[in-house]
Design an enzyme around this catalytic site. Structure first.
Site, PDB file in Angstrom:
ATOM      1  N   ASP A   1       0.887  -1.162   0.000  1.00  5.01           N
ATOM      2  CA  ASP A   1       0.000   0.000   0.000  1.00  5.01           C
ATOM      3  C   ASP A   1       0.932   1.220   0.000  1.00  5.01           C
ATOM      4  OD1 ASP A   1      -1.575   2.154   0.601  1.00  5.01           O
ATOM      5  OD2 ASP A   1      -2.710   1.171   2.194  1.00  5.01           O
TER       6      ASP A   1
ATOM      7  N   GLU B   1       2.120   2.105  13.367  1.00  5.70           N
ATOM      8  CA  GLU B   1       0.990   2.087  12.422  1.00  5.70           C
ATOM      9  C   GLU B   1      -0.078   1.239  13.101  1.00  5.70           C
ATOM     10  OE1 GLU B   1      -1.569   0.870  10.690  1.00  5.70           O
ATOM     11  OE2 GLU B   1      -0.578   0.014   8.910  1.00  5.70           O
TER      12      GLU B   1
ATOM     13  N   HIS C   1      -5.267   0.411   1.529  1.00  2.00           N
ATOM     14  CA  HIS C   1      -5.771  -0.940   1.823  1.00  2.00           C
ATOM     15  C   HIS C   1      -6.859  -0.913   2.896  1.00  2.00           C
ATOM     16  CE1 HIS C   1      -3.139  -0.689   5.305  1.00  2.00           C
ATOM     17  NE2 HIS C   1      -3.642  -1.803   5.773  1.00  2.00           N
TER      18      HIS C   1
HETATM   19  C1  LIG Z   1      -0.643  -2.772  11.218  1.00  2.00           C
HETATM   20  S1  LIG Z   1       0.784  -3.716  11.565  1.00  2.00           S
HETATM   21  C2  LIG Z   1       2.075  -2.558  11.203  1.00  2.00           C
HETATM   22  C3  LIG Z   1       3.423  -3.197  10.967  1.00  2.00           C
HETATM   23  C4  LIG Z   1       4.540  -2.232  10.632  1.00  2.00           C
HETATM   24  N1  LIG Z   1       4.741  -1.267  11.685  1.00  2.00           N
HETATM   25  C5  LIG Z   1       4.282  -1.512   9.346  1.00  2.00           C
HETATM   26  O1  LIG Z   1       3.981  -0.327   9.393  1.00  2.00           O
HETATM   27  O2  LIG Z   1       4.365  -2.136   8.286  1.00  2.00           O
HETATM   28  C6  LIG Z   1       0.748  -3.782  13.313  1.00  2.00           C
HETATM   29  C7  LIG Z   1       1.789  -4.677  13.934  1.00  2.00           C
HETATM   30  O3  LIG Z   1       1.767  -4.485  15.334  1.00  2.00           O
HETATM   31  C8  LIG Z   1       1.863  -5.728  15.999  1.00  2.00           C
HETATM   32  N2  LIG Z   1       1.189  -5.563  17.298  1.00  2.00           N
HETATM   33  C9  LIG Z   1      -0.128  -5.339  17.497  1.00  2.00           C
HETATM   34  N3  LIG Z   1      -0.393  -5.199  18.801  1.00  2.00           N
HETATM   35  C10 LIG Z   1       0.788  -5.344  19.447  1.00  2.00           C
HETATM   36  C11 LIG Z   1       1.166  -5.304  20.817  1.00  2.00           C
HETATM   37  N4  LIG Z   1       0.264  -5.091  21.762  1.00  2.00           N
HETATM   38  N5  LIG Z   1       2.473  -5.483  21.118  1.00  2.00           N
HETATM   39  C12 LIG Z   1       3.389  -5.705  20.138  1.00  2.00           C
HETATM   40  N6  LIG Z   1       3.084  -5.777  18.835  1.00  2.00           N
HETATM   41  C13 LIG Z   1       1.807  -5.581  18.487  1.00  2.00           C
HETATM   42  C14 LIG Z   1       1.184  -6.710  15.074  1.00  2.00           C
HETATM   43  O4  LIG Z   1       1.622  -8.032  15.287  1.00  2.00           O
HETATM   44  C15 LIG Z   1       1.569  -6.154  13.697  1.00  2.00           C
HETATM   45  O5  LIG Z   1       2.738  -6.745  13.198  1.00  2.00           O
END
Ligand SMILES: C[S@@+](CC[C@H](N)C(=O)[O-])C[C@H]1O[C@@H](n2cnc3c(N)ncnc32)[C@H](O)[C@@H]1O
Length: 515
Positions: A166, A259, A417
């Site tokens: 995206d 994000e 997305h």
């Molecule tokens: C929407 S993705 C964004 C990934 C990356 N930052 C990007 O911008 O491409 C959110 C990520 O946060 C992780 N995540 C969600 N909640 C979390 C938490 N409480 N602690 C650690 N990681 C977390 C998820 O596993 C996922 O890989």
């Protein structure tokens, strides 16, 4: 309660030094080789540092509440939370460890993880094999089965790729970071939910002093690999596998990057983790990228969509389906289809009134304020039409000190997305131009990392008050497969926006935005 029996394992360390919380503390320091022993004692696993010959340890860590960070090829930092037994020192303690070489460092890290995760004392092994001795705020709020599916989803490269592809999303993050270098240069950054580690790499490119990339899913291992493969940046990034609600960091952050946005901004309930990370890791008045989010809503009219949803339940009108009357379930099927919010890209000309916005300031909102979000609605209709529901989208602001930048998911803007979301009401409302439409949108969080949406819209025609309500589950949307539509040729569309829209289509990110 089971304790797996392991033999003590032992490592020779070049030197160790205690990282004191204040300069007045006398720091423990051994510049000659020291012996580090992993073993169990008092019913739980411990890491002890001392002389090889000595039976007593100079310093000991309870592995249940300790974390190990790699600072360099042969240098690491071991941090332990202040424990009950360490009450007189009510702060975390840390030891910097200098290994003989990289190989020793690797073996030590391996042993640390093994001793930490394989010995079960008071807690129970979680499905992913990590041992938890106390439930965190995340565990209290979220069903274990939902969390398991969620982190399984994000643990797969294909879903990270979908986000990376995206280009509106990732390109805006890149621009926001690089154009605001001054906010990152020489700063400690925490990447909240790092995924593939892409935002950590951007922050390091912008000159961050050190980035702590926290990721709870198995993606943390891929992030380590990706970061190691970018050696000019990898020295300044440490990947920490764990939840932001649970991990410990050796220092405070000057800036958070993340994000955390889901469909309608709040789906996945990751904004709460972002806010918890703020309270746990960020220095007072530290920066947050993104800084602010806004949910925008407006009534829409779309006969095609309405008929498409209503017609889905026609199947249940059959009275002779292999000799079976299906009509007893017709009403339930009809209600079921209308309880699904629709995710797709729609023509902004379907909007019947200017949108209103609900602002969420990530730097100041309390985590609890995200549990229930109440948005009073008041619009003025611009046409004589039937209103079929409420259209919703969001944007976020990166309030950089050089260039503030918005990332928008609005209809008519280059498609992301996230697309847009529409809550369709089973009972449309008739309106005239200039007529007032009132109502309420209430989002109530639930334990499956999403929200129940309560929508009510009212309008008066003559003396008759029409009201239509719906209850929808944000966790179960209807992904309506559609490409950005032909309306993108509108006069006011900039050529570069068109190009971006075409690029997205050709790169083809998936419509599925949820775990
Ligand atoms: C929407 S993705 C964004 C990934 C990356 N930052 C990007 O911008 O491409 C959110 C990520 O946060 C992780 N995540 C969600 N909640 C979390 C938490 N409480 N602690 C650690 N990681 C977390 C998820 O596993 C996922 O890989």
């Amino acid at each position: 309660m089971e304790v797996s029996k392991q033999k003590e394992s032992q490592f020779e360390i070049l030197s160790i030094a205690e990282v004191s919380a204040s300069s007045s503390d006398t720091s423990f320091c051994k510049s000659e080789p020291v012996c580090a022993r992993f073993g169990s004692g008092s019913g739980f696993s411990k890491l002890r540092f001392g002389q090889e010959s000595e039976t007593s340890a100079d310093i000991a860590f309870d592995l249940r509440i300790s974390q190990l960070f790699k600072l360099g090829p042969a240098e690491s930092l071991c941090i332990s939370e202040a424990s009950e037994a360490n009450k007189e020192k009510a702060y975390s303690r840390g030891i910097s460890i200098q290994f003989k070489n990289e190989e020793e460092s690797r073996a030590f890290h391996c042993a640390f993880e093994q001793w930490k995760t394989e010995v079960v004392v008071q807690g129970s092994p979680l499905p992913n094999g990590v041992v938890s001795t106390s439930k965190s705020k995340f565990d209290d709020k979220i069903e274990a089965s939902s969390a398991k599916m969620y982190f399984h989803y994000y643990g797969q490269l294909l879903h990270q790729q979908n986000m990376l592809q995206d280009f509106v999303r990732t390109g805006t993050y890149y621009a926001a970071v690089i154009e605001n270098r001054a906010d990152f240069l020489g700063r400690v950054v925490v990447d909240v939910g790092a995924g593939s580690g892409i935002l950590s790499l951007f922050a390091a490119q912008a000159g961050a002093k050190h980035v702590y990339a926290i990721e709870a899913s198995e993606m943390a291992e891929y992030a380590k690999k990706l970061i190691a493969g970018n050696p000019s940046l990898s020295e300044r990034i440490t990947v920490i596998k764990g939840k932001v609600e649970e991990v410990e960091l050796p220092v405070k952050a000057d800036i958070l990057i993340s994000e955390p946005m889901g469909t309608l901004l709040v789906n996945e309930r990751m904004l709460e983790s972002y806010v918890i990370a703020r309270d746990r890791f960020l220095v007072p008045n530290g920066k947050m990228f993104p800084t602010v989010g806004r949910i925008h809503v407006a009534p829409f009219s779309d006969e095609y969509l309405y008929m498409e949803i209503a017609n889905k339940a026609i199947f249940w009108q059959q009275q002779g389906y292999f000799g079976v009357d299906l009509t007893p379930l017709q009403r339930s099927a009809y209600e079921g289809y209308f309880s699904q919010p629709v995710v797709d890209a729609f023509d902004p000309r379907l909007l019947v009134a200017p949108a209103i916005s609900h602002v969420i300031n990530f730097t100041s909102i309390k985590e609890e304020d995200l549990y229930e979000i109440d948005i009073p609605l008041r619009f003025t209709s611009s046409a004589s039409t039937r209103i079929h529901g409420l259209a919703c989208w969001f944007d976020v602001l990166f309030n950089g000190s050089t260039v503030p930048r918005w990332l928008t998911t609005a209809p008519g803007a280059p498609t992301t997305h996230w697309y847009q979301l529409r809550c369709v009401l089973s009972q449309p409302l008739y309106v005239m131009p200039g007529q007032e439409i009132t109502g309420r949108l209430r989002l109530v969080s639930h334990k499956a990392q999403s929200y129940t949406i309560y929508l009510r819209l009212s309008a008066t025609v003559g003396d008759v008050l029409q009201t239509s309500s719906g209850k929808l589950d944000l966790k179960e949307p209807y992904y309506r497969m559609s490409q950005p539509q032909a309306y993108s040729l509108a006069q006011d569309q900039q050529p570069n926006q068109l190009l971006q829209a075409q690029l997205q289509v050709s790169q083809g990110f998936e419509i599925t935005t949820n775990f």
